[in-house]
Design a protein around this motif. Structure first.
Motif, PDB file in Angstrom:
ATOM      1  N   PRO A 110       1.323  -1.393  -0.192  1.00 36.17           N
ATOM      2  CA  PRO A 110      -0.004   0.090  -0.155  1.00 36.17           C
ATOM      3  C   PRO A 110       0.902   1.046   0.100  1.00 36.17           C
ATOM      4  CG  PRO A 110      -0.186  -1.067   2.524  1.00 36.17           C
ATOM      5  CD  PRO A 110       0.989  -2.251   1.127  1.00 36.17           C
ATOM      6  N   ALA A 111       0.374   2.025  -0.388  1.00 29.08           N
ATOM      7  CA  ALA A 111       0.789   3.364  -0.828  1.00 29.08           C
ATOM      8  C   ALA A 111       0.053   5.049  -1.324  1.00 29.08           C
ATOM      9  CB  ALA A 111       2.072   3.261  -2.262  1.00 29.08           C
TER      10      ALA A 111
ATOM     11  N   GLY B  46      -1.499   8.073  -2.935  1.00 28.90           N
ATOM     12  CA  GLY B  46      -2.352   8.478  -4.025  1.00 28.90           C
ATOM     13  C   GLY B  46      -1.336   9.655  -4.157  1.00 28.90           C
ATOM     14  N   LEU B  47      -2.262   9.906  -5.380  1.00 18.95           N
ATOM     15  CA  LEU B  47      -1.224  11.462  -6.345  1.00 18.95           C
ATOM     16  C   LEU B  47      -1.475  12.305  -5.928  1.00 18.95           C
ATOM     17  CD1 LEU B  47      -3.948  10.602  -9.701  1.00 18.95           C
ATOM     18  CD2 LEU B  47      -1.123  10.903  -9.208  1.00 18.95           C
ATOM     19  N   THR B  48      -2.308  12.764  -4.553  1.00 25.96           N
ATOM     20  CA  THR B  48      -2.153  14.146  -3.745  1.00 25.96           C
ATOM     21  C   THR B  48      -0.942  14.040  -2.630  1.00 25.96           C
ATOM     22  OG1 THR B  48      -4.247  13.916  -2.961  1.00 25.96           O
ATOM     23  CG2 THR B  48      -4.446  14.940  -5.191  1.00 25.96           C
ATOM     24  N   ASP B  49      -1.157  12.805  -2.122  1.00 26.22           N
ATOM     25  CA  ASP B  49      -0.511  12.896  -1.170  1.00 26.22           C
ATOM     26  C   ASP B  49       1.148  14.370  -0.893  1.00 26.22           C
ATOM     27  OD1 ASP B  49       1.602  10.898   0.704  1.00 26.22           O
ATOM     28  OD2 ASP B  49      -0.465  10.255   1.925  1.00 26.22           O
ATOM     29  N   PRO B  50       1.566  13.967  -0.026  1.00 25.59           N
ATOM     30  CA  PRO B  50       3.335  15.094   0.318  1.00 25.59           C
ATOM     31  C   PRO B  50       4.338  14.099  -0.345  1.00 25.59           C
ATOM     32  CG  PRO B  50       1.473  15.978   1.951  1.00 25.59           C
ATOM     33  CD  PRO B  50       0.668  14.290   1.662  1.00 25.59           C
ATOM     34  N   ASP B  51       4.043  12.864  -0.457  1.00 21.21           N
ATOM     35  CA  ASP B  51       4.631  11.601  -0.457  1.00 21.21           C
ATOM     36  C   ASP B  51       4.728  11.518  -1.632  1.00 21.21           C
ATOM     37  OD1 ASP B  51       5.968  11.977   2.346  1.00 21.21           O
ATOM     38  OD2 ASP B  51       5.501  10.236   2.788  1.00 21.21           O
ATOM     39  N   TYR B  52       4.022  11.746  -3.090  1.00 25.77           N
ATOM     40  CA  TYR B  52       4.244  11.499  -4.348  1.00 25.77           C
ATOM     41  C   TYR B  52       5.066  11.424  -4.982  1.00 25.77           C
ATOM     42  CZ  TYR B  52       3.279  11.385  -9.377  1.00 25.77           C
ATOM     43  OH  TYR B  52       3.352  10.816 -10.157  1.00 25.77           O
ATOM     44  N   PHE B  53       6.682  12.141  -5.011  1.00 23.57           N
ATOM     45  CA  PHE B  53       7.248  11.874  -5.321  1.00 23.57           C
ATOM     46  C   PHE B  53       9.077  11.184  -4.651  1.00 23.57           C
ATOM     47  CE2 PHE B  53       6.174  15.960  -7.083  1.00 23.57           C
ATOM     48  CZ  PHE B  53       5.866  15.791  -9.060  1.00 23.57           C
ATOM     49  N   ALA B  54       8.519  11.357  -3.326  1.00 22.56           N
ATOM     50  CA  ALA B  54       8.848   9.816  -3.140  1.00 22.56           C
ATOM     51  C   ALA B  54       9.214   8.608  -2.621  1.00 22.56           C
ATOM     52  CB  ALA B  54       8.749  10.243  -0.521  1.00 22.56           C
ATOM     53  N   LEU B  55       7.659   8.473  -2.926  1.00 23.96           N
ATOM     54  CA  LEU B  55       7.189   7.157  -3.335  1.00 23.96           C
ATOM     55  C   LEU B  55       7.749   7.277  -5.175  1.00 23.96           C
ATOM     56  CD1 LEU B  55       5.217   4.586  -3.262  1.00 23.96           C
ATOM     57  CD2 LEU B  55       3.841   6.229  -4.832  1.00 23.96           C
ATOM     58  N   ARG B  56       7.057   7.902  -6.015  1.00 19.00           N
ATOM     59  CA  ARG B  56       8.244   7.536  -7.324  1.00 19.00           C
ATOM     60  C   ARG B  56       9.334   7.338  -7.323  1.00 19.00           C
ATOM     61  NH1 ARG B  56       5.468  10.180 -11.393  1.00 19.00           N
ATOM     62  NH2 ARG B  56       7.474   8.556 -12.926  1.00 19.00           N
ATOM     63  N   LEU B  57      10.955   8.185  -6.052  1.00 21.76           N
ATOM     64  CA  LEU B  57      11.997   8.590  -6.689  1.00 21.76           C
ATOM     65  C   LEU B  57      12.026   6.798  -5.809  1.00 21.76           C
ATOM     66  CD1 LEU B  57      12.971  11.374  -5.141  1.00 21.76           C
ATOM     67  CD2 LEU B  57      13.256  10.751  -7.966  1.00 21.76           C
ATOM     68  N   PHE B  58      11.530   6.612  -4.721  1.00 21.61           N
ATOM     69  CA  PHE B  58      11.429   4.457  -4.346  1.00 21.61           C
ATOM     70  C   PHE B  58      11.420   4.033  -5.353  1.00 21.61           C
ATOM     71  CE2 PHE B  58      10.618   1.278  -1.651  1.00 21.61           C
ATOM     72  CZ  PHE B  58      11.686   1.752  -0.031  1.00 21.61           C
ATOM     73  N   ALA B  59      10.974   3.936  -6.120  1.00 24.97           N
ATOM     74  CA  ALA B  59      10.367   2.798  -7.169  1.00 24.97           C
ATOM     75  C   ALA B  59      11.663   2.767  -8.024  1.00 24.97           C
ATOM     76  CB  ALA B  59       8.881   2.798  -7.654  1.00 24.97           C
ATOM     77  N   GLU B  60      11.601   4.183  -8.267  1.00 25.13           N
ATOM     78  CA  GLU B  60      13.216   4.368  -9.589  1.00 25.13           C
ATOM     79  C   GLU B  60      14.274   3.476  -8.723  1.00 25.13           C
ATOM     80  OE1 GLU B  60      14.783   5.301 -12.914  1.00 25.13           O
ATOM     81  OE2 GLU B  60      12.271   5.722 -12.216  1.00 25.13           O
TER      82      GLU B  60
ATOM     83  N   THR C 299      -0.126   5.418  -9.310  1.00 30.72           N
ATOM     84  CA  THR C 299      -1.341   6.058  -7.674  1.00 30.72           C
ATOM     85  C   THR C 299      -2.685   6.713  -8.307  1.00 30.72           C
ATOM     86  OG1 THR C 299       0.051   7.979  -9.301  1.00 30.72           O
ATOM     87  CG2 THR C 299       0.998   7.132  -7.296  1.00 30.72           C
ATOM     88  N   HIS C 300      -3.723   6.943  -7.899  1.00 26.08           N
ATOM     89  CA  HIS C 300      -5.349   6.914  -8.060  1.00 26.08           C
ATOM     90  C   HIS C 300      -4.936   8.387  -7.076  1.00 26.08           C
ATOM     91  CE1 HIS C 300      -5.126   3.160  -9.740  1.00 26.08           C
ATOM     92  NE2 HIS C 300      -4.955   2.808  -9.116  1.00 26.08           N
ATOM     93  N   SER C 301      -6.423   8.813  -6.755  1.00 27.09           N
ATOM     94  CA  SER C 301      -6.737  10.389  -6.906  1.00 27.09           C
ATOM     95  C   SER C 301      -6.417   9.687  -5.019  1.00 27.09           C
ATOM     96  CB  SER C 301      -7.996  11.307  -6.717  1.00 27.09           C
ATOM     97  OG  SER C 301      -8.694   9.646  -6.231  1.00 27.09           O
TER      98      SER C 301
END
Length: 430
Positions: free
Chosen positions: A253-254, A256-270, A300-302
């Motif tokens: 579980p991660a 969503g799009l509007t969460d402040p950690d959105y870019f952290a998630l993208r970088l974690f996955a990268e 990610t969803h809303s």
């Protein structure tokens, strides 16, 4: 028609019609082509369980005839002018797109507005198209590296619309009648959920005039009932099938799009599995030779999302590969090397800047931002948000990922692979 002020210098303005339709124009000097996207902020997530697959079926049906155009004339008119037309249905959006030569905006708008507003939905065509969709459902089931993602999604969000396949099921698609689908259409494509977005060789004055002519008269419609907040459930879906290779999808579980950690998630996955230099590629494929295909991604969803891992491996190696994936997640939470964080940021920014070179990508991106945030973001603002992520943010995100102590796993392939999802869970949580 009113216009919202741009959030920063150089951003396109967001215009709003009285009925709620929003409009964005993004000219790209020097281009000889344009892209028009009419995006509806509703999709498969707006279906009830009995309507599963109707949003996708409706997308098919509008191309069978709309306004005074037949199925053939819809595509012939666009292609005769050098254009291309397409559509896509997701859980939270339905998008209609035309790419055309400069000067092709009036025709593109006329055709798409017919598709959105005036689909014929003939009963005979509907029965034939149900057969087409049934074949599409069967094809997805026959494609292991597609079907395994549906199995994992169903486990992750069991009991919710996000856990149901966008294509639907034979039974639910087959149950759609002409009148029921027409009523569903009226709510799904309501003007309050529509963004008209154009980019490339376009002029704002022409776009606004065309939107006013084709969309301003739309009456507000009762939207479909909201599906409610999504909850990550988790669980394992081992499916034995006589294949040469096993296919694994492992989800956590991660945000969503509007969460402040959105870019952290993208970088974690990268960092975890975004490319050939990623931890998973190096640890699972290069160092041990346990898999041919492996990657990590953020979906990610809303209001929610998942961190996902896909592995294609020999059945005998699947459980070991899953254990290493779990161990690499733990290792990434424990320490991020400055060089790999910098590399991940560079990759994410490069993808952002490269998308700006495509008129269609820009039109779609603008529509998505308006639907999700009600505003537009400059590439500079996005780059700054990416650069602001620090190693401590990734560690904190990692704790969020593991905090619920829940994961979802789907395994498709020979019997020796069936323990892989459980191996991933045990390695993560003990």
């Amino acid at each position: 028609m009113s216009a919202a002020s741009p959030e920063s210098e150089g951003l396109p303005r967001i215009h709003r019609l009285a009925n709620g339709v929003r409009v964005v124009c993004d000219p790209m000097p020097g281009l000889q082509t344009l892209a028009l996207s009419v995006v509806v902020g509703r999709g498969a997530r707006s279906e009830t369980e009995a309507q599963n697959g109707w949003a996708h079926l409706l997308e098919h049906m509008v191309f069978k005839g709309a306004g005074q155009r037949s199925a053939r004339s819809i595509v012939e008119e666009i292609e005769a002018e050098g254009g291309q037309i397409n559509a896509a249905t997701g859980h939270e959006r339905t998008s209609f797109q035309v790419r055309a030569l400069k000067g092709g905006l009036p025709l593109a708008m006329d055709v798409i507005s017919d598709l959105v507003h005036r689909p014929v939905i003939d009963a005979g065509d509907l029965e034939r198209e149900k057969q087409v969709v049934s074949q599409e459902i069967a094809e997805a089931a026959d494609t292991p590296d597609d079907h395994v993602f549906e199995l994992a999604q169903a486990q992750a969000f069991s009991g919710h619309a996000l856990g149901r396949p966008i294509l639907g099921l034979d039974a639910t698609v087959g149950a759609a009648s002409r009148d029921a689908l027409a009523a569903f259409h009226a709510g799904l494509y309501g003007p309050d959920a529509i963004v008209v977005s154009a980019a490339g060789a376009v002029e704002e004055a022409e776009l606004l005039d065309l939107v006013d002519r084709h969309f301003a008269a739309d009456a507000r419609a009762e939207p479909p009932a909201a599906s409610g907040p999504a909850r990550f459930v988790g669980g394992a879906a081992p499916v034995t099938r006589a294949l040469e290779q096993s296919h694994l999808v492992l989800l956590l579980p991660a945000p969503g799009l509007t969460d402040p950690d959105y870019f952290a998630l993208r970088l974690f996955a990268e960092i975890l599995g975004g490319g050939m230099s990623s931890r998973l590629f190096q640890a699972v494929r290069e160092e041990r030779g346990l898999a041919y295909a492996i990657d990590a991604y953020a979906d990610t969803h809303s209001d929610t999302g998942v961190l996902g891992i896909y592995v294609g491996a020999a059945a005998k190696d699947a459980a070991e590969a899953a254990k290493i994936c779990a161990a690499e997640i733990g290792g990434l939470i424990g320490r991020v090397e400055p060089a790999e964080l910098a590399r991940a940021k560079a990759q994410l920014k490069a993808a952002t800047f490269m998308a700006r070179e495509s008129a269609l990508a820009r039109a779609e991106q603008a529509a998505g931002q308006v639907l999700t945030f009600g505003r537009l973001f400059s590439v500079e603002e996005t780059a700054q948000a990416i650069d602001a992520v620090e190693a401590a943010d990734l560690a904190r995100l990692g704790e969020r990922l593991l905090g619920p102590r829940a994961c979802a796993g789907a395994v498709l392939g020979p019997r020796p692979a069936m323990k892989a999802a459980r191996a991933f869970e045990v390695e993560l949580f003990g």
